[in-house]
Design a protein around this motif. Structure first.
Motif, short mmCIF file in Angstrom:
data_model
loop_
_atom_site.label_atom_id
_atom_site.label_comp_id
_atom_site.label_asym_id
_atom_site.label_seq_id
_atom_site.Cartn_x
_atom_site.Cartn_y
_atom_site.Cartn_z
N THR A 81 23.21 23.72 39.22
CA THR A 81 24.24 25.32 39.64
C THR A 81 23.29 26.37 39.15
N GLY A 82 24.19 27.78 39.27
CA GLY A 82 23.73 28.73 38.37
C GLY A 82 22.73 29.49 39.26
N PRO A 83 21.71 30.00 37.45
CA PRO A 83 20.86 31.16 37.91
C PRO A 83 19.28 29.46 38.65
N LEU A 84 19.37 28.29 38.19
CA LEU A 84 18.62 27.13 38.54
C LEU A 84 18.84 27.50 40.07
N LEU A 85 20.17 27.01 40.47
CA LEU A 85 20.07 27.22 41.49
C LEU A 85 19.71 27.81 42.08
N GLU A 86 19.84 28.90 42.00
CA GLU A 86 19.69 29.79 43.26
C GLU A 86 18.02 30.70 43.40
N LYS A 87 17.13 29.99 42.20
CA LYS A 87 15.83 29.85 42.10
C LYS A 87 15.41 28.77 43.33
N LEU A 88 15.40 27.51 42.87
CA LEU A 88 15.46 26.77 43.55
C LEU A 88 15.82 27.31 45.30
N GLN A 89 16.94 27.42 45.25
CA GLN A 89 17.24 27.50 47.32
C GLN A 89 16.40 29.22 47.42
#
Length: 526
Positions: A81-89
């Motif tokens: 979740t959070g920033p890592l999820l945004e970068k993965l998306q």
């Protein structure tokens, strides 16, 4: 129904006996839905609210598989979740734009902990408890940071999780599998191999370098809040293609599907022989109905778009999100609300209050004799001295006694034989649906009182519920064209004719005013 399905039904039924009714199930049962159907609706909607399950049931009223004892498939994933999820998306979007779609795009970023397994609908709550127990047991030892190492091959690109953090995560998966087996009687296979978060899979070899460059641009230094998420899917459509409706479509033929924007359609590529060019045969996820649809009204969707998220357990918060007050704000993924396991009773109580307010079921009377035999119907079935006889089988067998004789039936006709049959069928259908009737109001017209009596007889309520005769719902100005109001049977005459009438009931003020308006119109003062 196949023998195996019959055995499964019997097994489900036996396990339900002696168990208390779950809170989300109570309002659905109060509305008359069968237990197995209500449980199926709750499982298909993630057991979020009874309201969502009710909407699902209404949408699936014509679903031919509604009574099939086919459970959902469940899987447990570890999700960032959070920033890592945004970068993965962001990687998902760019890799699709630059290198076309590959298998990884079918599912959201995740690490598989337990692959798909089946769970009977009445045991789903036990899965939630298994997730909570496993999370609580490993909470103290769960790694503060999960190390991710990039791995690349000619057909695969992803992050590997290794070392002691991987061992702890695998232990969590094994604990969940053990608890699910004990509590929910499920056979769950935890992941014992290399844990990985797939970035790309089954892509063209010449895209490998571009995909690697995009993957290396993902910053791994961000702190990440990892959640164990329980998802479900419809096991019947695992190998189907999933389409998303882009436009609304109204069927032109009975074998076509209704489409609304956002609807998901399951399509089996191997079963399209009957479809003409530009059309496909599919099954609507929203309604469960099968039919033809124009393919250019749809676009390909991802496999996981139709999956349902049930519950989450977040490790880094040192608590189960399902019991946190702020879970509504912190547990949103792609705009989807993730509810609490120990859900507050406010919405449930609101639904129960709605049920307590009751609903009004409006029923039209059955076929009347004058609609079949015309305005002169009475002359066709009576002798000069006013004796009734049956000249046609669609005439009723007999007529009730009226103080002023048979002439008063002319503008207050009874039901025909077909009308009596229609009324009984309506009552039988209500009995099958499980709808509970508490009060009955009928127009004073004989045909309406007859219809009410026949429906109550089929519901086995003719002695328990009295018919309340309400003049305010008598429709006089349409079919009966005359200068005077029809002479209707009195309450005493109706009781004498074996109608169970509530003689203590008094008409509402608005109904009395309605009758007075009709009389003013009759006297020319309208």
């Amino acid at each position: 129904m196949a023998a195996g399905e019959t055995q499964l039904y019997a097994k489900v039924s036996n396990k339900l006996k002696g168990r208390s009714t779950p809170l989300l199930l109570e309002p659905l049962l109060a509305m008359g839905f069968p237990v197995h159907t209500a449980l199926k609706a709750l499982a298909a909607t993630g057991r979020k609210t009874a309201e969502e399950a009710l909407v699902w049931l209404h949408d699936h009223c014509n679903d031919p598989s509604l009574d099939d004892p086919i459970p959902q498939e469940y899987a447990l994933f570890l999700c960032p979740t959070g920033p890592l999820l945004e970068k993965l998306q962001e990687f998902w979007r760019e890799s699709k734009r630059q290198c076309a779609k590959n298998r990884a795009h079918e599912v959201f970023p995740h690490v598989t902990l337990c692959d798909f397994f089946t769970c009977e609908d009445q045991k789903v709550e036990c899965l939630y408890e298994a997730l909570k127990r496993a999370g609580d047991r490993l909470l103290g030892s769960f790694p503060a940071a999960v190390p991710l190492a990039l791995h690349s091959s000619i057909s695969y690109l992803g992050f590997f999780v290794s070392g002691s953090p991987a061992d702890i995560i695998r232990e969590f998966a094994m604990t969940f599998a053990m608890e699910a087996s004990l509590l929910a009687d499920c056979s769950v296979k935890p992941c014992t191999k290399q844990l990985h978060l797939t970035l790309a899979h089954k892509f063209y070899p010449h895209h490998q370098r571009t995909l690697e460059q995009l993957a290396r641009a993902i910053p791994l230094g961000h702190s990440c809040q990892w959640t164990a998420a329980l998802y479900s899917r419809d096991m019947r459509f695992v190998h189907y293609q999933t389409l998303r409706a882009l436009f609304q479509y109204k069927p032109q033929n009975v074998d076509e599907l209704t489409l609304s924007p956002g609807d998901y359609i399951f399509v089996d590529p191997t079963q399209q022989d009957e479809a003409s060019e530009g059309w496909v045969i599919g099954i609507s996820q929203r309604t469960g109905c099968r039919g033809f649809l124009p393919e250019n009204y749809t676009d390909r969707a991802s496999e996981s778009d139709t999956w349902v998220k049930h519950r989450m357990y977040t490790f880094s918060l040192a608590t189960d999100l399902n019991s946190r007050k702020d879970s509504e704000a912190s547990s949103r993924c792609n705009g989807e609300f993730l509810p609490q396991t120990a859900r507050s009773l406010s919405s449930l109580q609101a639904l129960q209050a709605t049920v307590a307010r009751k609903s009004v079921l409006v029923v039209r009377h059955g076929e009347r004799v004058d609609q079949i035999f015309g305005k002169s119907w009475l002359q066709q079935c009576s002798t000069p001295d006013g004796t009734y006889y049956r000249p046609d089988l669609n005439f009723p067998c007999s007529l009730p006694r009226r103080s002023r004789g048979i002439k008063d039936f002319e503008n207050d006709p009874p039901l025909s034989s077909c009308g009596i049959f229609q009324s009984r069928i309506a009552g039988d259908a209500l009995l099958d649906s499980g709808i509970r009737i508490s009060s009955v109001f009928a127009s004073p017209a004989l045909r309406c009182v007859q219809t009410a009596k026949l429906i109550l007889e089929e519901l086995k309520l003719e002695k328990k519920i009295k018919i309340r005769v309400e003049p305010g719902i008598f429709e006089w100005t349409k079919w009966e064209a005359g200068k005077t109001t029809p002479t209707l049977m009195s309450l005493e005459e109706l009781k004498e004719a074996n109608f169970n009438i509530d003689t203590d009931y008094r008409s509402l003020p608005w109904a009395c005013a309605s009758v007075k308006k009709i009389k003013r119109k009759e006297n020319g003062s309208w």
